[in-house]
Design a protein around this motif. Sequence first.
Motif, PDB file in Angstrom:
ATOM      1  N   VAL A 175      53.328  32.255  43.076  1.00  0.00           N
ATOM      2  CA  VAL A 175      52.364  31.466  42.302  1.00  0.00           C
ATOM      3  C   VAL A 175      52.258  32.007  40.881  1.00  0.00           C
ATOM      4  O   VAL A 175      52.243  31.250  39.902  1.00  0.00           O
ATOM      5  CB  VAL A 175      50.990  31.462  42.983  1.00  0.00           C
ATOM      6  N   ALA A 176      52.182  33.329  40.748  1.00  0.00           N
ATOM      7  CA  ALA A 176      52.074  33.941  39.422  1.00  0.00           C
ATOM      8  C   ALA A 176      53.304  33.645  38.575  1.00  0.00           C
ATOM      9  O   ALA A 176      53.205  33.397  37.374  1.00  0.00           O
ATOM     10  CB  ALA A 176      51.872  35.448  39.562  1.00  0.00           C
ATOM     11  N   PRO A 181      48.918  32.836  35.731  1.00  0.00           N
ATOM     12  CA  PRO A 181      47.804  33.720  36.113  1.00  0.00           C
ATOM     13  C   PRO A 181      48.199  34.687  37.212  1.00  0.00           C
ATOM     14  O   PRO A 181      48.872  34.314  38.173  1.00  0.00           O
ATOM     15  CB  PRO A 181      46.735  32.742  36.611  1.00  0.00           C
ATOM     16  N   ALA A 182      47.791  35.938  37.056  1.00  0.00           N
ATOM     17  CA  ALA A 182      48.148  36.960  38.045  1.00  0.00           C
ATOM     18  C   ALA A 182      46.910  37.573  38.693  1.00  0.00           C
ATOM     19  O   ALA A 182      46.978  38.653  39.266  1.00  0.00           O
ATOM     20  CB  ALA A 182      48.986  38.048  37.385  1.00  0.00           C
ATOM     21  N   ASP A 203      51.929  44.340  40.206  1.00  0.00           N
ATOM     22  CA  ASP A 203      51.241  44.028  38.950  1.00  0.00           C
ATOM     23  C   ASP A 203      50.422  42.744  39.081  1.00  0.00           C
ATOM     24  O   ASP A 203      50.334  41.939  38.148  1.00  0.00           O
ATOM     25  CB  ASP A 203      52.236  43.901  37.793  1.00  0.00           C
ATOM     26  N   LEU A 204      49.802  42.560  40.234  1.00  0.00           N
ATOM     27  CA  LEU A 204      48.922  41.425  40.490  1.00  0.00           C
ATOM     28  C   LEU A 204      47.499  41.929  40.685  1.00  0.00           C
ATOM     29  O   LEU A 204      47.284  43.041  41.161  1.00  0.00           O
ATOM     30  CB  LEU A 204      49.365  40.657  41.738  1.00  0.00           C
ATOM     31  N   GLY A 205      46.538  41.103  40.325  1.00  0.00           N
ATOM     32  CA  GLY A 205      45.139  41.461  40.519  1.00  0.00           C
ATOM     33  C   GLY A 205      44.573  40.754  41.734  1.00  0.00           C
ATOM     34  O   GLY A 205      44.882  39.587  41.990  1.00  0.00           O
ATOM     35  N   LEU A 206      43.730  41.456  42.497  1.00  0.00           N
ATOM     36  CA  LEU A 206      43.122  40.887  43.702  1.00  0.00           C
ATOM     37  C   LEU A 206      41.644  41.206  43.725  1.00  0.00           C
ATOM     38  O   LEU A 206      41.242  42.366  43.590  1.00  0.00           O
ATOM     39  CB  LEU A 206      43.795  41.441  44.958  1.00  0.00           C
ATOM     40  N   LEU A 207      40.810  40.165  43.889  1.00  0.00           N
ATOM     41  CA  LEU A 207      39.367  40.312  44.044  1.00  0.00           C
ATOM     42  C   LEU A 207      38.998  39.883  45.450  1.00  0.00           C
ATOM     43  O   LEU A 207      39.353  38.782  45.879  1.00  0.00           O
ATOM     44  CB  LEU A 207      38.625  39.452  43.016  1.00  0.00           C
TER      45      LEU A 207
END
Length: 372
Positions: A175-176, A181-182, A203-207
């Motif tokens: 998807v990134a 958006p990552a 190098d992906l962000g996760l909330l």
Amino acid sequence: MQQQGGLREVITLLQQAIHAYRTQHPEADYPLVHHTEETLLLRFQALFYAPLLGIGKLTEFDVKEHPLLTLQGRSYHSSTLTQFLGQLERIDAAEALLPPLLPPHAGMLSYVDGHMLAYWSRVPMHKGKIIMRGRIMAGSQAVIAHDEAGQALFVAYYPPDVHVSQVIVAYCAKVAEATGPALFVIDRAVNAVAMARAFDDQDLGLLCMLDDNEHEGLASFAATPVGTLADGTKGYSGPWQVPRPEDPRHFVIVEPAEGKTLGYWGTPKVKEALAVAEWPRVYRERNELQENSFKHMIDHGALNTNYGRKKILGPDRHQQRAREKLDQAVQAAQQRVDKQASQVKTQQDKVAESARKGHHKRLEQRQRTLAG
């Protein structure tokens, strides 16, 4: 779209997908693989114009086909377009059409969630726990990403018995790569330190959110106040109270006036891109954006209908796991039987020894033990 040649670009990509499919499956023989460029264009236009004509379900083409005739010189009934959709999925048209159909500005965040689709079939298929009275049955798992406006970005289908945590990193990387958006917001299905490290390595962000049993409120964190949130609750931010070097997560803790304390966590990339005071609001928007989008997609049957590639055929791994469990139990039982047989043989030898030596008292004791 017509003046810029946007639809022609879609048809070119669609023809490439058909050619690739026919190369891999030369035996395939159904209408889509024989369509001319003009037929593909007309059928795709029919789907593209549907929302502009107020058509939410394919069955409504039966009563709203005349404006379509005015627009493109041809009308279509719902059954024809339903077949067209199914055949598009058989050739995996989504992969080819993703770049031109994505929104031009997807935003900074992507929200990801899964949806189980049941399927009744006598064909061997993977089985999993479908959200349908909790039954174990065949089907597929749709993993869907939405942008900040609730627009669906990408849908991929996986077997229902494969947990989302096993595929989510590769899915989000895809998807990134396609959208830019990552930063991803996902529910507690992916709550784990290993998952945070995997996203950080890519190098992906996760909330995400912490489970309630993983912390004991503010006492578990070296937290500092970040102010009062929009809903009046107090927010705090910080790492674990006792340092955990292997854990890259940063935490935001929300302590309401009444009720349980909530813990949110994010990877370093989320901390760099998003103010910590915004984390609770961003996470809460996931439910509104995705649940409403799911309802809209379910309303016209696009989400709960199994076409083409949604039918993920293969051995019943649920049955395989059940058999493996039974085989392990049989092996353990056989080991216990062998052990008991060995003990019986040893005791028989002792009884024979006592009888041979004439130890009457010891013989009685050993015979009782042997009988037991």
